[in-house]
Design a protein around this motif. Structure first.
Motif, PDB file in Angstrom:
ATOM      1  N   TYR A   1       0.608  -1.034   0.223  1.00  0.00           N
ATOM      2  CA  TYR A   1       0.025   0.098   0.003  1.00  0.00           C
ATOM      3  C   TYR A   1       1.091   1.331  -0.081  1.00  0.00           C
ATOM      4  CZ  TYR A   1      -3.730   2.847   0.837  1.00  0.00           C
ATOM      5  OH  TYR A   1      -4.599   3.718   1.543  1.00  0.00           O
ATOM      6  N   PRO A   2       1.598   1.422   0.605  1.00  0.00           N
ATOM      7  CA  PRO A   2       2.925   2.789   0.813  1.00  0.00           C
ATOM      8  C   PRO A   2       3.636   3.190  -0.570  1.00  0.00           C
ATOM      9  CG  PRO A   2       2.852   1.812   3.087  1.00  0.00           C
ATOM     10  CD  PRO A   2       1.783   0.241   2.092  1.00  0.00           C
ATOM     11  N   ARG A   3       3.833   1.978  -0.447  1.00  0.00           N
ATOM     12  CA  ARG A   3       4.978   1.484  -1.528  1.00  0.00           C
ATOM     13  C   ARG A   3       3.711   2.203  -2.737  1.00  0.00           C
ATOM     14  NH1 ARG A   3       6.797  -2.488  -5.507  1.00  0.00           N
ATOM     15  NH2 ARG A   3       4.335  -3.761  -4.132  1.00  0.00           N
ATOM     16  N   PHE A   4       2.905   1.591  -3.364  1.00  0.00           N
ATOM     17  CA  PHE A   4       1.889   2.423  -4.768  1.00  0.00           C
ATOM     18  C   PHE A   4       2.434   3.987  -5.041  1.00  0.00           C
ATOM     19  CE2 PHE A   4      -1.095   2.715  -7.053  1.00  0.00           C
ATOM     20  CZ  PHE A   4      -2.158   1.917  -8.240  1.00  0.00           C
ATOM     21  N   PHE A   5       1.595   4.183  -3.903  1.00  0.00           N
ATOM     22  CA  PHE A   5       1.328   6.023  -3.122  1.00  0.00           C
ATOM     23  C   PHE A   5       2.615   6.493  -3.499  1.00  0.00           C
ATOM     24  CE2 PHE A   5      -2.806   4.661  -1.243  1.00  0.00           C
ATOM     25  CZ  PHE A   5      -3.648   5.708  -2.007  1.00  0.00           C
ATOM     26  N   ALA A   6       3.786   5.925  -2.994  1.00  0.00           N
ATOM     27  CA  ALA A   6       5.101   6.594  -3.539  1.00  0.00           C
ATOM     28  C   ALA A   6       4.906   6.206  -5.034  1.00  0.00           C
ATOM     29  CB  ALA A   6       5.949   5.676  -2.427  1.00  0.00           C
ATOM     30  N   TYR A   7       5.235   5.683  -5.357  1.00  0.00           N
ATOM     31  CA  TYR A   7       5.153   5.331  -6.858  1.00  0.00           C
ATOM     32  C   TYR A   7       3.953   6.341  -7.879  1.00  0.00           C
ATOM     33  CZ  TYR A   7       7.662   0.911  -5.954  1.00  0.00           C
ATOM     34  OH  TYR A   7       8.785   0.331  -6.475  1.00  0.00           O
ATOM     35  N   ILE A   8       2.700   6.389  -7.006  1.00  0.00           N
ATOM     36  CA  ILE A   8       2.063   7.422  -8.585  1.00  0.00           C
ATOM     37  C   ILE A   8       2.749   8.660  -7.872  1.00  0.00           C
ATOM     38  CG2 ILE A   8       0.244   5.816  -8.696  1.00  0.00           C
ATOM     39  CD1 ILE A   8      -1.311   6.635  -6.337  1.00  0.00           C
ATOM     40  N   SER A   9       3.020   9.046  -6.645  1.00  0.00           N
ATOM     41  CA  SER A   9       2.588  10.104  -6.063  1.00  0.00           C
ATOM     42  C   SER A   9       4.619  10.793  -7.262  1.00  0.00           C
ATOM     43  CB  SER A   9       3.304  11.180  -4.769  1.00  0.00           C
ATOM     44  OG  SER A   9       1.878  10.859  -3.970  1.00  0.00           O
ATOM     45  N   ALA A  10       5.399  10.275  -6.859  1.00  0.00           N
ATOM     46  CA  ALA A  10       7.036   9.965  -7.459  1.00  0.00           C
ATOM     47  C   ALA A  10       6.328   9.934  -9.155  1.00  0.00           C
ATOM     48  CB  ALA A  10       7.921   9.592  -7.697  1.00  0.00           C
ATOM     49  N   PHE A  11       5.665   9.490  -9.263  1.00  0.00           N
ATOM     50  CA  PHE A  11       5.307   9.548 -10.985  1.00  0.00           C
ATOM     51  C   PHE A  11       4.938  11.219 -11.890  1.00  0.00           C
ATOM     52  CE2 PHE A  11       1.952   9.963 -13.850  1.00  0.00           C
ATOM     53  CZ  PHE A  11       2.410   9.647 -15.197  1.00  0.00           C
ATOM     54  N   THR A  12       3.646  11.420 -10.550  1.00  0.00           N
ATOM     55  CA  THR A  12       3.331  12.541 -10.955  1.00  0.00           C
ATOM     56  C   THR A  12       4.600  13.950 -10.987  1.00  0.00           C
ATOM     57  OG1 THR A  12       1.152  12.066  -9.074  1.00  0.00           O
ATOM     58  CG2 THR A  12       1.470  14.532  -9.632  1.00  0.00           C
ATOM     59  N   PHE A  13       5.374  13.639  -9.844  1.00  0.00           N
ATOM     60  CA  PHE A  13       6.228  14.099  -9.779  1.00  0.00           C
ATOM     61  C   PHE A  13       6.718  14.307 -11.573  1.00  0.00           C
ATOM     62  CE2 PHE A  13      11.078  14.388  -9.872  1.00  0.00           C
ATOM     63  CZ  PHE A  13      11.364  15.522  -9.313  1.00  0.00           C
ATOM     64  N   SER A  14       7.410  13.421 -11.974  1.00  0.00           N
ATOM     65  CA  SER A  14       7.874  13.180 -13.085  1.00  0.00           C
ATOM     66  C   SER A  14       7.136  13.430 -13.989  1.00  0.00           C
ATOM     67  CB  SER A  14       8.655  12.361 -13.293  1.00  0.00           C
ATOM     68  OG  SER A  14       8.862  10.989 -12.621  1.00  0.00           O
ATOM     69  N   MET A  15       5.856  13.601 -14.031  1.00  0.00           N
ATOM     70  CA  MET A  15       5.243  14.510 -14.870  1.00  0.00           C
ATOM     71  C   MET A  15       5.338  15.931 -15.405  1.00  0.00           C
ATOM     72  SD  MET A  15       3.607  12.809 -18.065  1.00  0.00           S
ATOM     73  CE  MET A  15       3.260  13.711 -18.915  1.00  0.00           C
ATOM     74  N   LEU A  16       5.006  16.212 -14.082  1.00  0.00           N
ATOM     75  CA  LEU A  16       4.835  18.031 -14.030  1.00  0.00           C
ATOM     76  C   LEU A  16       6.410  18.068 -14.346  1.00  0.00           C
ATOM     77  CD1 LEU A  16       3.239  17.814 -10.445  1.00  0.00           C
ATOM     78  CD2 LEU A  16       2.815  18.716 -13.102  1.00  0.00           C
ATOM     79  N   VAL A  17       7.626  17.356 -14.571  1.00  0.00           N
ATOM     80  CA  VAL A  17       9.034  17.760 -14.414  1.00  0.00           C
ATOM     81  C   VAL A  17       9.022  17.729 -16.144  1.00  0.00           C
ATOM     82  CG1 VAL A  17      11.796  17.190 -14.709  1.00  0.00           C
ATOM     83  CG2 VAL A  17      10.091  17.129 -12.522  1.00  0.00           C
ATOM     84  N   LEU A  18       8.093  17.242 -16.887  1.00  0.00           N
ATOM     85  CA  LEU A  18       8.085  16.727 -17.622  1.00  0.00           C
ATOM     86  C   LEU A  18       7.766  17.643 -18.598  1.00  0.00           C
ATOM     87  CD1 LEU A  18       7.548  13.337 -19.495  1.00  0.00           C
ATOM     88  CD2 LEU A  18       6.640  15.538 -20.978  1.00  0.00           C
ATOM     89  N   VAL A  19       6.705  18.354 -18.238  1.00  0.00           N
ATOM     90  CA  VAL A  19       5.698  19.887 -19.161  1.00  0.00           C
ATOM     91  C   VAL A  19       6.230  20.659 -19.012  1.00  0.00           C
ATOM     92  CG1 VAL A  19       3.390  17.899 -19.170  1.00  0.00           C
ATOM     93  CG2 VAL A  19       4.116  19.677 -16.819  1.00  0.00           C
ATOM     94  N   MET A  20       6.223  20.490 -17.672  1.00  0.00           N
ATOM     95  CA  MET A  20       7.645  22.242 -17.005  1.00  0.00           C
ATOM     96  C   MET A  20       8.206  22.597 -17.580  1.00  0.00           C
ATOM     97  SD  MET A  20       5.560  22.134 -13.229  1.00  0.00           S
ATOM     98  CE  MET A  20       5.747  24.017 -12.598  1.00  0.00           C
TER      99      MET A  20
END
Lengths: 522, 671
Positions: free
Chosen positions: B120-139
């Motif tokens: 469970y916590p690992r999953f949340f860590a991954y999707i949050s980190a993914f969100t970070f990466s995607m934001l870097v990609l677009v910004m």
């Protein structure tokens, strides 16, 4: 002769001989395995601390050798005890003293027989390795270069695996064959350059093209074996598989760098015209290393062998960058070497952690390790991703800089545009992912099926402890490589100036002047 | 650029990607010590905060603010400088809002969906980190930040597809996704090398400003007698990267397999955000693609093939997630067709609406899968509307949006792409233009059909649910249904909102909403062509005009046929499948792409690797050259010197080193 040494203190000598002195003390006075372990750890940490001023006091604005030391050794032959470092050699000294600490910690429990001899071998090895990177006299360099083989043989030959005799013999013959030619080349240069063994004098002396080419070939064999480059690479997978974990760490982390360092310190500045001349050859071998070796790596069934092949492929980037003579490519090559010192070392340590539990390196004997060793799985994933050069990891910085520098390079003797070379080398993006992730999948992922794997326990604090600094360094160099690059800029600039300035005009002028000299002699 | 009174705070901008990253690090590093509640509160809280900040920045940019600047330096070597900086304009902000809003919904949904999972916590860590990466990609403001984000989202996609690491199929799919993406990244990396070489900069703004001059110089790149314009080379190399990330033929094979991951990530990563990175990339780089007709034609062709081919595969799939996955590939194909015909704004518009309705479709499918106890085969569902009304209604809305029925979101964006394609049909695109028109029109029919086939089989038709799962059937808890309802608002309203508030479809303002964030040459602008043809204005205008256009009837026809086959004459599908024999098998096996790759890439690469190892390294080098040539001779020599043979390697070592020194001494003395 004016010595550049801000410290007014023989810090390089201290760095070199402190481990040796420590080894001596341990040999004579320390008894009991645990006492030996703690004493060796203390010595290696002290040796590491001693090398730190090299970083903090380093002057990034000059390409001149620093922390220099000079003393006549065998003055009748003009052999001197001459030491000094620039931005290219200094990082390797610190890397050596750092990895030695890691090695000693990693061997804490898995080495149970002849602990004292083992630790002494590592400390002596440290002395010789630092000596190689600090020596500015050819004889001194050669002395350390050869001397380091002895502790390395002992480490593989005594504490190694089943086929250690075959592996040591192979390792031994390969490196010695190369070294002998290097010795001949050094002697030839001694006589040609006016009876001096100073590396700096060799750099300044105008060798003519024929000389340069012959000496280049001799050096090439010596260095190519060490890198190793295809086709003289087959000793490495054998040496790695048979070496104990810490032996592999030093082998991958430092020993492989000596070959590429040789190209940077000897071939490029001393033999600029021959270096240019051999660019197509070096490029071809580098590409073979990247593509051929990656494919071979993919099919390995032994984890250490796989990582060994992966090392050769990564060293292909290093030799490629070295012979492109552009700022980005050469800096990328050095960064690549340091980065490989973290990443490959860590991957060998990962295999060591598993080997200590199951005593097998076969990929097929594992599977589902993540179920019983989640922390280990995360650590190994980290270094696998670093190995495929994901941005944010140190390897990315090195590889992308080599590629950028290759794309823009314009070597004189290349018929094919280096753009295509860069594009071919970029295929590593795919190939490295194939072999690294496939291994990771087979070893770590999956359900728990094998009983042997079920019995594995996750990493201890000690094991985790030596991965932490390696992870931090990998990230640091990946996200903020500027401190590392700042050390390199001026020295690499100077090196490129040397490597791209032909010596042939000066050599011709010297020939012109020769009859006059002869006349004087008669 | 005009000086604007509004300024964006760097701190606020940096907080947007930093918040999810902090959340990810806390959950990732300390998850082992956390209760579920703690893990999801921290990560979801930070992502929601990031979404609110994104909306705030969006409104500021809408009011005229923008930001462009370098913050740090990543690498330097000689002239080669890689900065880290941000470029915030109208293209960026629409992506930021889409990413963070969908991500926030998925975070909340995950609380219910992953409840009780050991990771469970690992999953949340991954999707949050993914969100970070995607934001870097677009910004980011340069190609390296783009590449960084690009690789980072790939990493988290890999980790999340293989999240259930006990499943062999999931591990395989994860590896496949990473490696196929890396094939695309190969192209991307080559593109970056070429950009730095030709432009001497990796920053968007510098590169864009130089492009017209660069193109005017007619720089070409020669290889084996084949000359190609450098700008075309660069654009095509980068586009290979886009094809990998966005699942375009022939690099689409990983996307359907990625459905092995938990459903929330199928919604977030493999529908709404990461897979649209390629579309974003081409739109971001419109000032370069506009100068290469060849590249644009290739983009159109690849998009059209994907849109059509994946739609045909979607017609016959039986796994509820795979139907939606092929639909995603197909819709991404539409977006690329839009990019290819220079209707960048229409593509980004479709990207946005698609993010909402496709994420909704996946999350609703997840809700269904949850209810029928992890069953994903639509042949084992049916009549579920009785048990889960909220899921039923929201999925219906999403299906209507996907099918392109007015006034739902997909209608507006898809219609714009289709009209733009038709407007460019008979221009320089030749047969590609005709094919693209054919593909997007027939695609509408197929999309409507497969969407409603899935919908009817799931919620209507006969009850085929496994008796064991029967007792378990229920509507999902609020934590799952509320995100569905939020996304439903987007699926219904984002089209109208885009057309009215953002004025995206207004041909009289160049690029409408996007302004100078997207560059289109006047000669290419399909919106201008449409305006010249007396184009239709406003949301109401488009809706009223719909019944006079072909796509409208194709969509209704597709729904009608699905209704007829899976609602009325439920015995018909089997007969058709039997009658169409090989075609049905061909589609069911996804055009045999996987089998083809197995034959032409995987097996040859393995054989070659084994060959080089066994024959090359062990055969020729070791046995041939070293053993026969050298070692045998040495061994023979050594045998003669048996007296010296002690068997200890270090004796040899010592002897040899001493020998070398003797030699050295001898030579020195002689001199």
């Amino acid at each position: 002769m004016e010595l550049h040494n801000v410290l007014d203190f023989p810090i390089l000598s201290l760095s070199i001989f402190l481990p040796l002195a420590g080894a001596l003390v341990i040999w004579l006075f320390v008894k009991g395995d645990d006492a030996v372990r703690w004493a060796s750890l203390a010595v290696s940490i002290a040796a590491f601390i001693v090398t730190l001023p090299l970083v903090f006091m380093f002057d990034e604005t000059t390409s001149h050798m620093q922390f220099e030391e000079f003393a006549p050794w065998i003055s009748s032959f003009n052999i001197n005890y001459q030491l000094g470092v620039d931005g290219i050699s200094m990082p390797f000294i610190v890397l050596t003293s750092f990895l030695t600490v890691v090695c000693i910690i990693s061997a804490w429990r898995c080495i149970q027989s002849r602990v004292k001899e083992y630790m002494i071998a590592f400390l002596v090895l440290e002395t010789t390795l630092i000596g190689v990177f600090a020596a500015l006299d050819a004889v001194l360099f050669y002395f350390f270069w050869e001397a380091l083989l002895i502790p390395m043989y002992l480490i593989i030959g005594i504490w190694g695996g089943k086929n250690r005799v075959y592996a040591t013999l192979k390792f031994f013959l390969y490196t010695l064959a190369g070294s002998v030619l290097m010795l001949i080349a050094l002697l030839a240069m001694y006589f040609e350059a006016g009876k001096t063994f100073s590396l700096l004098a060799f750099m300044d002396y105008p060798f003519n093209l024929e000389w340069q080419i012959w000496i280049f070939i001799a050096f090439f064999i010596a260095f190519a074996v060490k890198v190793p480059m295809w086709p003289v690479h087959t000793w490495l997978p054998d040496a790695h598989t048979e070496a104990p974990t810490a032996g592999s760490v030093i082998l991958a982390g430092i020993l492989l760098k000596m070959g590429a360092y040789g190209f940077l310190r000897f071939s490029l500045p001393m033999l600029p015209d021959a270096s240019q001349y051999f660019v197509p050859f070096m490029v071809a071998l580098s590409l073979v290393a990247i593509v051929y070796i990656s494919l071979v790596a993919m099919m390995q069934t032994d984890m250490k062998r796989l990582i060994a092949y992966s090392s050769i492929a990564h060293m292909g980037f290093v030799t490629l960058g070295t012979f492109m003579f552009t700022q980005a490519a050469v800096e990328g090559a050095v960064i690549g070497m340091i980065s490989h010192g973290f990443v490959a070392a860590a991957l060998f340590l990962c295999v060591g952690v598993m080997y200590d539990r199951l005593h097998t390196r076969e990929i097929g004997d594992y599977g589902g390790v993540v179920n019983v060793m989640p922390v280990f799985a995360a650590v190994m994933l980290f270094f696998c991703m670093a190995n495929v050069a994901l941005p944010g990891a140190s390897a990315f910085v090195g590889e992308i800089m080599v590629l950028i520098g290759t794309f823009e390079a314009n070597p004189v003797y290349m018929d094919v545009s280096t753009k295509w070379v860069a594009i071919a080398a970029t295929s590593s993006v795919v190939l490295s992912a194939c072999y690294t992730l496939w291994m990771y999948k087979r070893v770590v992922m999956g359900d728990l099926v094998k009983d042997s794997v079920k019995s594995m326990k996750d990493m201890t604090a000690r094991e985790f402890g030596y991965f932490v600094p390696l992870m931090l360094l990998t990230l640091w160099m990946g996200f903020y490589p500027l401190p590392f690059l700042d050390i390199l800029h001026v020295s690499v600039e100077h090196l490129i100036a040397q490597a791209t300035t032909s010596k042939l005009d000066a050599a011709a002028a010297l020939v012109q002047a020769m009859p006059a000299l002869d006349a004087v002699h008669h | 650029m005009q000086e604007t009174a509004l300024t964006l705070s760097t701190t606020e901008l940096l907080a947007i990607p930093a918040l999810p990253l902090i959340g990810a690090m806390i959950a990732g590093l300390f998850g082992w010590a956390m209760k579920e509640r703690m893990a999801h509160s921290i990560t979801s809280g930070f992502v929601i905060l990031s979404a609110l900040l994104s909306i705030h920045v969006f409104t500021q940019v809408l009011a005229g603010a923008s930001f462009h600047g370098n913050l740090w330096t990543w690498m330097i070597a000689g002239d080669f400088v890689v900065p880290v900086g941000l470029l915030i304009d109208r293209l960026t902000t629409i992506m930021m809002v889409t990413v963070t809003v969908v991500s926030a919904c998925v975070h909340i949904y995950t609380i219910g969906y992953m409840h009780g999972d050991p990771g469970y916590p690992r999953f949340f860590a991954y999707i949050s980190a993914f969100t970070f990466s995607m934001l870097v990609l677009v910004m980011g403001n340069n190609f390296f930040t783009l590449f960084f984000g690009w690789e980072a989202v790939g990493l988290f996609s890999y980790l999340l597809i293989g999240f259930w690491f006990k499943r062999e199929s999931a591990n395989y799919a994860a590896m496949k996704a990473f490696i196929v993406n890396r094939v695309g990244d190969f192209g991307f990396a080559v593109g970056i090398l070429a950009i730095w070489y030709y432009y001497g900069s990796v920053e968007y703004k510098t590169v864009f400003a130089m492009t017209p001059d660069f193109v005017a110089q007619n720089v070409t790149l020669g290889f084996m007698g084949w000359e190609v314009a450098a700008i075309t080379f660069i654009c095509l190399a980068l586009f290979v990267g886009a094809m990998g990330k966005s699942g375009q033929v022939p690099l689409h094979v990983w996307l359907p397999d990625s459905m092995e991951g938990p459903t929330p990530i199928s919604a977030l990563i493999h529908a709404a955000t990461m897979v649209t990175a390629g579309v974003f990339m081409v739109a971001r780089l419109s000032p370069m693609f506009e100068f290469s007709e060849t590249a644009l034609v290739v983009v159109t062709l690849v998009g059209a093939i994907t849109a059509w081919m994946c739609a045909t595969i979607g017609l016959v799939q039986n796994d509820i997630k795979r139907v939606i996955a092929y639909s995603t590939c197909s819709q991404l194909g539409y977006m690329f067709v839009g990019l290819g015909v220079s209707a960048y704004s229409a593509s980004i518009f479709h990207l946005m609406t698609h993010a909402y309705f496709k994420a909704l479709l996946f999350l609703a499918a997840g809700s269904v899968i949850h209810a029928v106890m992890a069953e994903q085969d639509i042949r084992k569902m049916g009549q579920l509307r009785k048990y889960m009304p909220v899921t039923y209604i929201t999925m219906l809305l999403a299906a209507l949006a996907l099918a392109g029925v007015p006034p739902f979101a997909g209608f507006f964006s898809k219609d714009l792409i289709i009209e733009a394609t038709m407007a460019r049909e008979f221009t320089e695109y030749g047969w590609v233009g005709s094919f693209a028109t054919f593909a997007v029109l027939t695609g509408v029919f197929m999309t409507a059909f497969y969407t409603f086939r899935m919908f009817f089989l799931t919620f209507h038709n006969s009850d085929r649910v496994d008796p064991h799962a029967k007792g378990h059937l229920h509507e999902s808890p609020k934590v799952i249904t509320i995100p569905l309802m939020i996304l439903a608002v987007g699926a219904v309203g984002s089209g109208i909102w885009g057309v009215t508030v953002l004025d995206i479809a207004n041909p009289e303002v160049l690029n409408g909403y996007f302004g100078d964030a997207i560059f289109v040459m006047d000669a290419h602008n399909p919106l201008m062509v449409m305006a010249a043809d007396g184009g239709v204005h406003g949301a109401l205008g488009m809706i009223l005009h719909a019944p006079f256009t072909l796509p409208f009837w194709l969509a209704l026809g597709g729904i009608g046929l699905a209704y007829f086959m899976y609602f009325k004459q439920t015995t018909m599908p089997a007969k058709i499948a039997a009658a169409s024999g090989p075609i049905y098998t061909f589609l069911l096996n996804k055009w045999y792409w996987d089998e083809l790759y197995e034959k032409i890439f995987i097996r040859p690469a393995r054989s070659l690797g084994t060959f080089l190892w066994q024959r090359g390294d062990l055969g020729i080098i070791d046995k041939g050259a070293i053993h026969k040539g050298i070692i045998d001779n040495i061994v023979a020599g050594a045998a003669r010197m048996r007296a010296m043979q002690t068997g200890f390697v270090y004796h040899y070592a010592f002897a040899m080193v001493s020998g070398v020194f003797v030699l050295l001494t001898y030579l020195l003395l002689k001199a």
